[in-house]
Design a protein around this motif. Sequence first.
Motif, PDB file in Angstrom:
ATOM      1  N   ILE A 179      -6.275   5.333   0.106  1.00  0.00           N
ATOM      2  CA  ILE A 179      -6.142   6.110  -1.266  1.00  0.00           C
ATOM      3  C   ILE A 179      -6.763   6.059  -2.073  1.00  0.00           C
ATOM      4  O   ILE A 179      -6.898   6.806  -2.382  1.00  0.00           O
ATOM      5  CB  ILE A 179      -5.502   4.418  -1.153  1.00  0.00           C
ATOM      6  CG1 ILE A 179      -3.937   4.537  -0.529  1.00  0.00           C
ATOM      7  CG2 ILE A 179      -4.845   4.663  -3.906  1.00  0.00           C
ATOM      8  CD1 ILE A 179      -3.142   3.227  -0.891  1.00  0.00           C
ATOM      9  N   GLU A 228       0.775  -0.854  -0.118  1.00  0.00           N
ATOM     10  CA  GLU A 228      -0.261  -0.095  -0.093  1.00  0.00           C
ATOM     11  C   GLU A 228       0.688   1.276   0.184  1.00  0.00           C
ATOM     12  O   GLU A 228       0.621   2.713  -0.553  1.00  0.00           O
ATOM     13  CB  GLU A 228      -0.938   0.029   1.171  1.00  0.00           C
ATOM     14  CG  GLU A 228      -0.404  -0.006   2.702  1.00  0.00           C
ATOM     15  CD  GLU A 228      -0.766   0.019   4.315  1.00  0.00           C
ATOM     16  OE1 GLU A 228      -0.983  -0.181   4.490  1.00  0.00           O
ATOM     17  OE2 GLU A 228      -3.065  -0.535   3.155  1.00  0.00           O
ATOM     18  N   SER A 229       1.752   1.399   0.899  1.00  0.00           N
ATOM     19  CA  SER A 229       2.989   2.305   0.659  1.00  0.00           C
ATOM     20  C   SER A 229       3.156   2.818  -1.123  1.00  0.00           C
ATOM     21  O   SER A 229       3.493   4.100  -1.458  1.00  0.00           O
ATOM     22  CB  SER A 229       4.374   2.511   0.987  1.00  0.00           C
ATOM     23  OG  SER A 229       5.297   1.644   0.447  1.00  0.00           O
ATOM     24  N   HIS A 285       0.092   4.045  -2.291  1.00  0.00           N
ATOM     25  CA  HIS A 285      -0.251   5.561  -1.715  1.00  0.00           C
ATOM     26  C   HIS A 285       1.115   6.773  -2.566  1.00  0.00           C
ATOM     27  O   HIS A 285       1.035   8.147  -2.485  1.00  0.00           O
ATOM     28  CB  HIS A 285       0.233   5.010  -0.128  1.00  0.00           C
ATOM     29  CG  HIS A 285      -0.390   6.743   0.465  1.00  0.00           C
ATOM     30  ND1 HIS A 285       0.070   7.408   1.164  1.00  0.00           N
ATOM     31  CD2 HIS A 285      -1.311   7.371   0.521  1.00  0.00           C
ATOM     32  CE1 HIS A 285      -0.193   8.846   1.637  1.00  0.00           C
ATOM     33  NE2 HIS A 285      -1.002   8.215   1.649  1.00  0.00           N
TER      34      HIS A 285
END
Length: 140
Positions: A122, A94-95, A98
């Motif tokens: 997000i 997810e980073s 993002h």
Amino acid sequence: MMIESAEEFKRLRESEAQDEYFRAAHDEAPIQIWEEVLVKYPDLAVWVAHNKTVPVAILEKLAVDNDPKVRGMVARKRKIPESLMLQLAKDEDESVRHALVNNRKVTVAVLQVLRNDSWQVIREVASDKLSALTSKSSGR
């Protein structure tokens, strides 16, 4: 100036001298040198991605790096093509997604993918950016 070898890039990157450190982030190198850095010094991959002049062909390789920090750095690059953005929009980390949704050059097609992301943060950023883009184009 031009970076002439993998060893030179490593030395510049690890230098305490600010001008040398700056060169590691801003100087060009032939594509073979970037490839050599990635083979000899894989721990410097994030710094290769950080370089302002690194070719898209190298960024494409870095976009599948095992380290999410490296993929996240690629996702932040404004010069990546939409095809690479779409690939990163489906990244497991997810980073990375993002970083991509916050890329100033993220495209509408990529935002439409990210609007359905598994992470609410997000989804919200993507939806807000899409709304802003559509209200701009309709002249509101």
